[in-house]
Write an enzyme that holds these catalytic residues in place. Structure first.
Site, PDB file in Angstrom:
ATOM      1  CG  ASP A  67       3.723  28.262 -62.597  1.00  0.00           C
ATOM      2  OD1 ASP A  67       3.600  27.491 -63.567  1.00  0.00           O
ATOM      3  OD2 ASP A  67       3.798  27.863 -61.423  1.00  0.00           O
ATOM      4  CG  ASP A 124       5.313  21.054 -61.221  1.00  0.00           C
ATOM      5  OD1 ASP A 124       5.542  21.717 -62.251  1.00  0.00           O
ATOM      6  OD2 ASP A 124       4.686  21.494 -60.241  1.00  0.00           O
TER       7      ASP A 124
HETATM    8  C1  GLA Z   1       3.723  25.005 -60.781  1.00  0.00           C
HETATM    9  C2  GLA Z   1       5.188  25.044 -61.228  1.00  0.00           C
HETATM   10  C3  GLA Z   1       6.064  24.607 -60.078  1.00  0.00           C
HETATM   11  C4  GLA Z   1       5.838  25.515 -58.872  1.00  0.00           C
HETATM   12  C5  GLA Z   1       4.364  25.522 -58.488  1.00  0.00           C
HETATM   13  C6  GLA Z   1       4.043  26.578 -57.438  1.00  0.00           C
HETATM   14  O1  GLA Z   1       3.324  23.693 -60.514  1.00  0.00           O
HETATM   15  O2  GLA Z   1       5.381  24.236 -62.340  1.00  0.00           O
HETATM   16  O3  GLA Z   1       7.426  24.613 -60.456  1.00  0.00           O
HETATM   17  O4  GLA Z   1       6.282  26.810 -59.177  1.00  0.00           O
HETATM   18  O5  GLA Z   1       3.548  25.812 -59.633  1.00  0.00           O
HETATM   19  O6  GLA Z   1       2.694  26.623 -57.121  1.00  0.00           O
END
Ligand code: GLA
Length: 520
Positions: free
Chosen positions: A163, A218
């Protein structure tokens, strides 16, 4: 693949990067760790649980169990991946990450062993920053890349999602390459998922760095979010290929925020875009409808097609979008996708997809499973937010009825115009009257050219190599003996010689049969 070759590949990629060449998606500049030659398929808990307590060992083991018991493993789902919140907020005195003992009392190694014991693969998560994304402040891998990669390898990790939170403003390419190199040195093949949200256009630089890269922020479990990800991702087709994929984020199918049609659109578009198929719902509570979507093997086959081409957009007019995907056997997948709030007719053609020139094509609807033939037009009435998904095949081999065997009492005639070749089979008007062709496979569909000038259907049984594969297939009236139409049925015909026999099941005998086309 040996660790030596992995390291060598990584070193070669580094040389290319250091030379300052502009890196595209050609195989020569891809990561080439031998992994994810087709997009990853599996599970990740995040869309279902986020950081809640239900994300734990029991859940992940339960998912692995269901992968096997409900046929998902057989359908190609392989990776069982855990997301953020698996660790304690502090490293131990040796500087290692520590699994949260409340969530994972057996630790991560035991969990990975359990998943491996099912013939599946196991994935984990951390961030290319000082901490992961969750506000609890779990440690990230920035500056700890080799130690964490080695720990993951020692646990048997097969996949890392890396990430972008708390990255301290360090250059993204530098951060993601550091983990690539650490994984290569860990000695274990680990698929590498770059989760940088598309912020630095990873499609322009990440093919030699990771196996896939997020192209968007996301996803959430609603239509506007899902279709927004598709709209961003679909313009990036040129950058995807075996071993290096665009990632518009994980699936929401089954989480409850979209209609069945919207979830089918979601799954259809992800398959068309050769996107990862990472199930994001708690399969322990999933409905039969969700399983039916997730296990549609015809749709999965588009995603997993070995050619690895992402669909391109042929047209996008006012929310009516046509996608086309070139498949390894020369077929095309075609999606007619309606992003508007009203039913609409969406049309394209075989030639628009690049396989024009044939006299007839077979179109298989991959959701309804209906098969029909077309001379080139592809058109459907598509409800709001739905997607009609076809597999389009050309290259049909034609076997004329005049070269078939016709049972006693039948004749080869030429007295009704419009047939192909030099005539058609006019079978005897009797139960058991048949026409039999000697054909050469492979074939995925049988299409019969016929005319029926009566007002009643003339049903037949279809037998392949002596085994009836379809009973009572109606050949409906065509309006006149000079009006010719087609009846098509899917078939699974292996390469080599076969017989195809149609046998009348009523005293009317068969319709007048003009030809049999075998579609690849
Ligand atoms: C980010 C990523 C998500 C998830 C969250 C976890 O937002 O893009 O896909 O992994 O972190 O905290």
């Amino acid at each position: 693949m040996s660790s030596l070759r992995r390291s060598t590949s990584a070193a070669a990629a580094l040389v290319i990067a250091a030379s300052g060449l502009v890196l595209g998606s050609s195989p020569a500049s891809a990561l080439e760790n031998g992994l994810l030659r087709t997009p990853p398929m599996g599970f990740n808990n995040w869309n279902s649980t986020q950081c809640r307590a239900e994300f734990n060992e029991a859940m992940i083991k339960g998912i692995a169990d269901i992968f096997v018991s409900k046929g998902l493993k057989a359908a190609g789902y392989t990776y069982v991946n855990i997301d953020d919140c698996w660790a304690l907020p502090a490293r131990n005195s040796a500087g290692d990450l520590v699994p949260d003992p409340a969530r994972f009392p057996g630790g991560i190694k035991a969990l990975a062993d359990y998943v491996h014991g099912k013939g599946l693969k196991f994935g984990i998560y951390t961030s290319a920053g000082t901490k992961t994304c969750n506000t609890a402040g779990f440690p990230g891998a920035l500056g700890h890349e080799q130690q964490d990669a080695n720990l993951f390898a020692s646990w048997g990790v097969d996949y890392l999602k890396y990430d972008n939170c708390n990255n301290q403003g360090v250059d993204a390419q530098q951060r993601y390459k550091a983990m690539r190199d650490a994984l290569a040195k860990s000695g274990r093949p680990i698929a590498y998922s770059i989760c940088e949200w598309g912020q630095n256009k990873p499609w322009t630089w990440a093919a030699p760095v990771g196996n896939l890269w997020r192209t968007t922020g996301d996803i959430s479990d609603k239509w506007s979010s899902m279709i927004g990800k598709a709209q961003t991702n679909r313009g990036l087709a040129q950058y995807a290929g075996p071993g290096h994929w665009n990632d518009p984020d994980m699936l929401e199918v089954g989480n409850g925020g979209m209609t069945a049609a919207e979830y089918r659109t979601h799954f259809s578009l992800w398959a068309m875009m050769a996107a990862p198929l990472l199930i994001g719902s708690d399969l322990r509570k999933a409905s039969d409808d969700s399983f039916a979507i997730l296990k549609n093997t015809d749709v999965i086959a588009l995603d997993q097609d070995p050619l690895g081409k992402q669909a391109t957009v042929l047209s996008a007019n006012g929310g009516l979008v046509v996608y086309s995907k070139v498949l390894a056997n020369g077929d095309r997948a075609v999606a007619l996708s309606n992003e508007t709030s009203a039913t609409a007719t969406i049309s394209t053609s075989a030639s628009a997809t690049g396989i024009g020139g044939a006299s007839s094509y077979t179109l298989k609807d991959l959701w309804s499973k209906a098969v029909r033939s077309t001379t080139g037009t592809i058109s459907a009435s598509v409800p709001s937010h739905a997607t009609v998904l076809y597999r389009l095949s050309s290259g049909a081999a034609r076997y004329e009825a005049e070269s078939a065997t016709v049972s006693a009492g039948g004749t080869i005639d030429a007295n009704h115009a419009g047939f192909s070749g030099t005539g058609f089979a006019n079978g005897a008007n009797a139960v058991g009257s048949y026409v039999e062709w000697q054909v050469t496979g492979p074939a995925s569909a049988l299409t019969f050219g016929y005319a029926n000038g009566t007002t009643a259907a003339r049903p037949v049984d279809i037998a392949v190599d002596g085994t009836v594969v379809a009973t009572g297939v109606p050949f409906p009236p065509t309006g006149a003996w000079t009006t010719w139409s087609t009846v098509a049925r899917p078939v699974s015909l292996a390469a080599g010689a076969h017989t195809v026999r149609v046998t009348a099941t009523t005293a009317d005998g068969p319709a007048n049969l003009d030809y049999l086309d075998l579609s690849r």
